[in-house]
Enzyme design. Structure first.
Site, PDB file in Angstrom:
ATOM      1  N   GLU A 114       0.826  -1.211   0.000  1.00  0.00           N
ATOM      2  CA  GLU A 114       0.000   0.000   0.000  1.00  0.00           C
ATOM      3  C   GLU A 114       0.861   1.262   0.000  1.00  0.00           C
ATOM      4  O   GLU A 114       0.478   2.286  -0.560  1.00  0.00           O
ATOM      5  CB  GLU A 114      -0.943   0.022   1.198  1.00  0.00           C
ATOM      6  N   PHE A 158     -11.685  -7.797  13.724  1.00  0.00           N
ATOM      7  CA  PHE A 158     -10.575  -8.226  12.877  1.00  0.00           C
ATOM      8  C   PHE A 158     -10.251  -7.146  11.848  1.00  0.00           C
ATOM      9  O   PHE A 158     -11.135  -6.643  11.166  1.00  0.00           O
ATOM     10  CB  PHE A 158     -10.950  -9.537  12.167  1.00  0.00           C
ATOM     11  N   GLN A 159      -8.986  -6.786  11.778  1.00  0.00           N
ATOM     12  CA  GLN A 159      -8.480  -5.764  10.850  1.00  0.00           C
ATOM     13  C   GLN A 159      -9.146  -4.401  11.040  1.00  0.00           C
ATOM     14  O   GLN A 159      -9.345  -3.656  10.092  1.00  0.00           O
ATOM     15  CB  GLN A 159      -8.620  -6.231   9.395  1.00  0.00           C
ATOM     16  N   LYS A 185     -17.754  -1.677   5.529  1.00  0.00           N
ATOM     17  CA  LYS A 185     -18.074  -2.720   4.559  1.00  0.00           C
ATOM     18  C   LYS A 185     -19.574  -2.786   4.247  1.00  0.00           C
ATOM     19  O   LYS A 185     -19.967  -3.014   3.105  1.00  0.00           O
ATOM     20  CB  LYS A 185     -17.590  -4.074   5.079  1.00  0.00           C
ATOM     21  N   MET A 237      23.559   9.805   3.297  1.00  0.00           N
ATOM     22  CA  MET A 237      23.359  11.072   3.997  1.00  0.00           C
ATOM     23  C   MET A 237      23.587  10.906   5.503  1.00  0.00           C
ATOM     24  O   MET A 237      24.134  11.786   6.158  1.00  0.00           O
ATOM     25  CB  MET A 237      21.966  11.617   3.712  1.00  0.00           C
TER      26      MET A 237
HETATM   27  C1  LIG Z   1      11.769   6.210   5.893  1.00  0.00           C
HETATM   28  C2  LIG Z   1      13.006   6.898   6.280  1.00  0.00           C
HETATM   29  N1  LIG Z   1      13.825   6.362   7.202  1.00  0.00           N
HETATM   30  C3  LIG Z   1      14.966   6.985   7.560  1.00  0.00           C
HETATM   31  C4  LIG Z   1      15.311   8.180   7.013  1.00  0.00           C
HETATM   32  C5  LIG Z   1      16.572   8.906   7.420  1.00  0.00           C
HETATM   33  N2  LIG Z   1      17.501   9.028   6.300  1.00  0.00           N
HETATM   34  C6  LIG Z   1      17.631  10.152   5.555  1.00  0.00           C
HETATM   35  S1  LIG Z   1      18.724  10.002   4.318  1.00  0.00           S
HETATM   36  C7  LIG Z   1      19.084   8.428   4.750  1.00  0.00           C
HETATM   37  C8  LIG Z   1      20.088   7.638   3.983  1.00  0.00           C
HETATM   38  C9  LIG Z   1      19.643   7.343   2.634  1.00  0.00           C
HETATM   39  O1  LIG Z   1      20.509   6.411   2.074  1.00  0.00           O
HETATM   40  P1  LIG Z   1      20.387   5.985   0.562  1.00  0.00           P
HETATM   41  O2  LIG Z   1      18.991   5.666   0.248  1.00  0.00           O
HETATM   42  O3  LIG Z   1      21.384   4.928   0.282  1.00  0.00           O
HETATM   43  O4  LIG Z   1      20.745   7.330  -0.215  1.00  0.00           O
HETATM   44  P2  LIG Z   1      22.110   8.162  -0.235  1.00  0.00           P
HETATM   45  O5  LIG Z   1      22.038   9.163   0.888  1.00  0.00           O
HETATM   46  O6  LIG Z   1      23.231   7.201  -0.048  1.00  0.00           O
HETATM   47  O7  LIG Z   1      22.096   8.825  -1.549  1.00  0.00           O
HETATM   48  C10 LIG Z   1      18.347   8.043   5.866  1.00  0.00           C
HETATM   49  C11 LIG Z   1      18.445   6.728   6.535  1.00  0.00           C
HETATM   50  C12 LIG Z   1      14.425   8.720   6.054  1.00  0.00           C
HETATM   51  N3  LIG Z   1      14.643   9.903   5.463  1.00  0.00           N
HETATM   52  N4  LIG Z   1      13.299   8.061   5.702  1.00  0.00           N
END
Ligand SMILES: Cc1ncc(C[n+]2csc(CCOP(=O)(O)OP(=O)(O)O)c2C)c(N)n1
Lengths: 581, 169
Positions: free
Chosen positions: A69, A131-132, A181, A490
């Protein structure tokens, strides 16, 4: 995509004032969606939505079965971002609905119009921990523009009409309708209202002329004016007016992350993105400006940096269709409540007097020449910036590009030369990993003939990688570029800069072979390690009619610069030039 | 500073949750919130007492307006208004203090609504200041229980008249 060949021609039966013979709630849904000219729905079935899916069976509505989803709702967001039309999502009760939460919050933060229909347990079972069952109304209240639950089947058509209206008028946003539903399975006569009448919802889109004239005077007086354009310009489709006004008034333009494309890249008055990873010129322009005109931007903290030192010399004009944004973060001298397009058009009709900005423009041009975006091209490794520059050139800045969240997102924002509006789809406000790939699917469905690329990190791609099955199933020609640095880039960067290189849980030691994963889904997969291979892959992808994944082995450990550290002011940015680190 | 904000909302389910949720989310502090129907049964009037400066209150009002079910928001603080709260105070008494308390509450036009052997219950209606003054007076005797409804308010009639229907046009 919709056709009129139906097993039952409900439209004919129900037109006119005479009430038709009863139809099921589920049928009313599709009848109403058709009246709203919905062309594609994203969704996933389940118990409480079974009447709805059964009714779908007899329509010709195009439905995309996502594999999660969350994938479905990000697809709808991508669709909404590119078209400006509401993305429509159906999910079942409980887990189906809760899986939509991230997408709803994302759409809410970035003002994307969505109409989301969730199944709910039967009316009599609501509140019994059936349920659900989940309290979807309660859960989604803070992350929707509005939500409602159908208690009486006779209200359903009106609620759908209202949902589309609320989602798309004023500041856009997601609207959810929870449908028990017994309501989708019940029968009643169907009549779709012609008009919406909501006593409490009357957004102002046309600005006050006196305020617009005050702005005109302020611009005429200004020596260092600056426009800060946000996504509101794109939502209002006011990009053309923005360019014309900026040119006539001689005001330079910077944009927020989501404002990309409002001003074409390469325009001489365009300073690039501002904020945390913005250009030196854009950020310094904000700090030096004597007049700051924000149009459809909300002064997010990633834009302002330290708030009490933001734009210290500027008189602020804030144009926004949402009055609650004005004065929320930054004190405003001239508030203008109105839609970006309407306001800019009104300004243009008022005969634009230009600012006294020629010295200012010269200074900005000089900064741009002295402090351009930079990176060290060591030739031995594959620099992400180089990859994106090349990608931008090969696609002529014309592709629809979606991203996930992380370093790759900032590099796209910095290096992709968007020439047109509404070709940039990214998660700004919520910063949602897992957004990039599914949102590209929605974008591609809205523009089947346009090249669509998802640029993602190796981390974020794995958050919704299951949608490879969807692109294969419907042969949706999304091309995915994985900027693979073997880490949560990042996060790794922040740990390097702020946590003394303590890389706690940011290394992805067990990445799959993305090309092979793709192949196993039946999607073409490539892995590239040199810029030449990358060029070939992109050239190939442009002529390849189908989905494809290009896994790009970029330099691990590369960082995004320049950067404004959290809690510091825009002029305190670091990494402005080579060797200046 | 304490401000009194009056909100006209659709009288539909979930509206109160929406309103109070909004306050919690934006970390605006509410001192009291009352709600009841108006002369138009499809509409309710919510009266909020909030603490904040003009800017905070302005934000509160703007955020409230974002709710689809909110029709009209008025900051009554600076207007001529009537603001009333009902309060019940159960005070400890003995045969010496019983008489004293009766005298004390008289100027407040409060009344005794329940009498027990060791306590009496006083009911009063008034603005926040008056009610607080009464609480201060009674505290030394020992307050066993206190219940306040929160303020409900509307503008006085010499002001622009605000029948609900007129607010909506
Ligand atoms: C759902 C979610 N979980 C955690 C984060 C925190 N977060 C921001 S950037 C990042 C790293 C992203 O890594 P990647 O997808 O490999 O991209 P890159 O920065 O290496 O380009 C994280 C964990 C987020 N933004 N979204």
């Amino acid at each position: 995509m919709t056709t009129k060949v139906k097993t039952r021609t409900m439209s004919e039966e129900t037109h006119g004032s005479l009430k038709s013979k009863p139809i099921r709630g589920a049928e009313m849904i599709f009848e109403s969606l058709e009246r709203e000219k919905v062309e594609v729905i994203f969704g996933y079935p389940g118990g409480a939505a079974l009447h709805i899916y059964d009714a779908l069976y007899q329509t010709n509505m195009k439905h995309i079965l996502a594999r999660h989803e969350q994938g479905a709702i990000h697809m709808a967001e991508g669709y909404a971002r590119v078209t400006g039309q509401p993305g429509v999502v159906i999910a079942t009760s409980g887990p189906g609905a809760t899986n939509l939460v991230t997408g709803l919050a994302d759409a809410y933060m970035d003002s994307l119009p969505l109409v989301v229909l969730t199944g709910q347990v039967a009316s009599g079972a609501i509140g019994t921990d059936a349920f659900q069952e989940a309290d979807v109304l309660g859960i989604t209240m803070p992350i929707t523009k509005h939500n409602m639950q159908v208690r009486d089947l006779n209200d359903l058509p009106r609620m759908i009409k209202e949902a589309f209206y609320i989602a798309t008028n004023g500041r856009k946003g997601p609207v959810l309708i929870d449908i028990p539903k017994d309501i989708s399975g019940g029968e009643a006569s169907y009549e779709y209202p012609e008009k919406v009448s909501l006593r409490g919802f009357k957004p102002t889109t046309v600005p006050n002329i006196l305020q617009v004239r005050r702005m005109k005077e302020a611009v005429a007086q200004a020596k260092k004016p600056l426009i800060l354009a946000g996504a509101g310009v794109l939502h209002a489709k006011g990009h053309q007016e923005l360019v014309t006004y900026a040119e006539q008034a001689q005001v330079p333009v910077t944009h927020t992350l989501l404002g990309l494309g409002a001003m074409p890249a390469g325009h001489p008055q365009f300073l690039g993105m501002c904020g945390m990873h913005g250009t030196y010129t854009a950020n310094m322009a904000i700090q030096e400006a004597d007049l700051l005109i924000s149009i459809g931007a909300r002064f997010d903290d990633r834009v302002t940096g330290r708030l009490d030192q933001f734009a210290p010399h500027a008189k602020v004009i804030h144009i926004d269709v949402d009055p609650a944004e004005i004065g929320k973060n930054v004190p405003t001298e001239i508030p203008i409540v109105g839609d970006a397009k309407q306001t800019l058009s009104m300004l243009l009709e008022e005969d634009v007097v230009s600012a006294q900005s020629s010295e200012w423009m010269k200074q900005l041009n000089k900064w741009q020449e002295t402090y351009p975006l930079w990176y060290e091209d060591d030739e031995a490794t594959l620099k992400p910036q180089k990859v994106l520059e090349t990608f931008s050139e090969l696609t002529d800045g014309e592709a629809i590009v979606t991203t996930d969240v992380g370093q790759h997102q900032m590099w796209v924002a910095q290096y992709y030369q968007f020439k047109q509006p509404n070709r940039w789809v990214s998660s700004g406000g919520l910063g949602t990993m897992g957004f990039g790939f599914p949102s590209a699917i929605g974008a591609a469905l809205s523009q089947p003939d346009h090249p669509v690329y998802a640029v993602v990190g190796d981390g974020g791609f794995q958050m919704n990688i299951q949608e490879l099955a969807t692109v294969k199933d419907y042969n949706i020609p999304v091309k995915t570029i994985v900027l693979n640095n073997g880490s949560l880039g990042m996060v790794r960067q922040w740990q390097e800069v702020f946590y003394e290189k303590r890389y706690s849980e940011s290394m992805l030691n067990q990445n799959p072979d993305f090309a092979k994963v793709s192949e196993s889904f039946g999607v073409k997969g490539l892995r590239v390690t040199t810029i030449k291979e990358f060029e070939e892959a992109i050239t190939h992808s442009l002529n390849y009619d189908g989905p494809m994944v290009i896994d790009v082995a970029i330099t691990p450990g590369e960082n995004v610069f320049p950067m404004v550290s959290p809690g510091t002011a825009l002029h305190e940015m670091v990494g402005i030039s080579k060797g200046g680190m | 500073m304490r401000r009194v904000v009056s909100v006209i909302v659709n009288n539909s389910s979930g509206v109160l949750a929406r309103l109070s949720g909004l306050f919690a989310r934006r970390s605006f502090n509410i001192e009291s919130l009352t709600v009841g129907t108006t002369e138009d049964p499809t509409l309710s009037r919510v009266t909020l007492v909030v603490h904040g400066d003009v800017a905070t209150t302005e934000q509160v009002i703007k955020q409230l307006y974002k709710l689809v079910d909110v029709l009209k928001v008025t900051d009554l603080t600076e207007e001529k208004m009537m603001a009333r709260e009902l309060m019940l105070i159960k005070v400890t008494v003995n045969h010496q203090t019983r008489q004293e308390i009766n005298h004390l509450i008289e100027p407040f036009r409060a009344s005794v609504v329940d009498v027990g052997r060791e306590s009496i219950t006083v009911q009063t209606t008034g603005d926040i200041e008056k009610n607080e003054a009464l609480i201060d007076l009674l505290r030394p005797f020992g307050i066993k229980e206190l219940a306040r409804t929160g303020v409900t308010a509307m503008a006085r009639s010499q002001q622009k008249v605000h029948p609900v229907q007129q607010l909506l046009t």
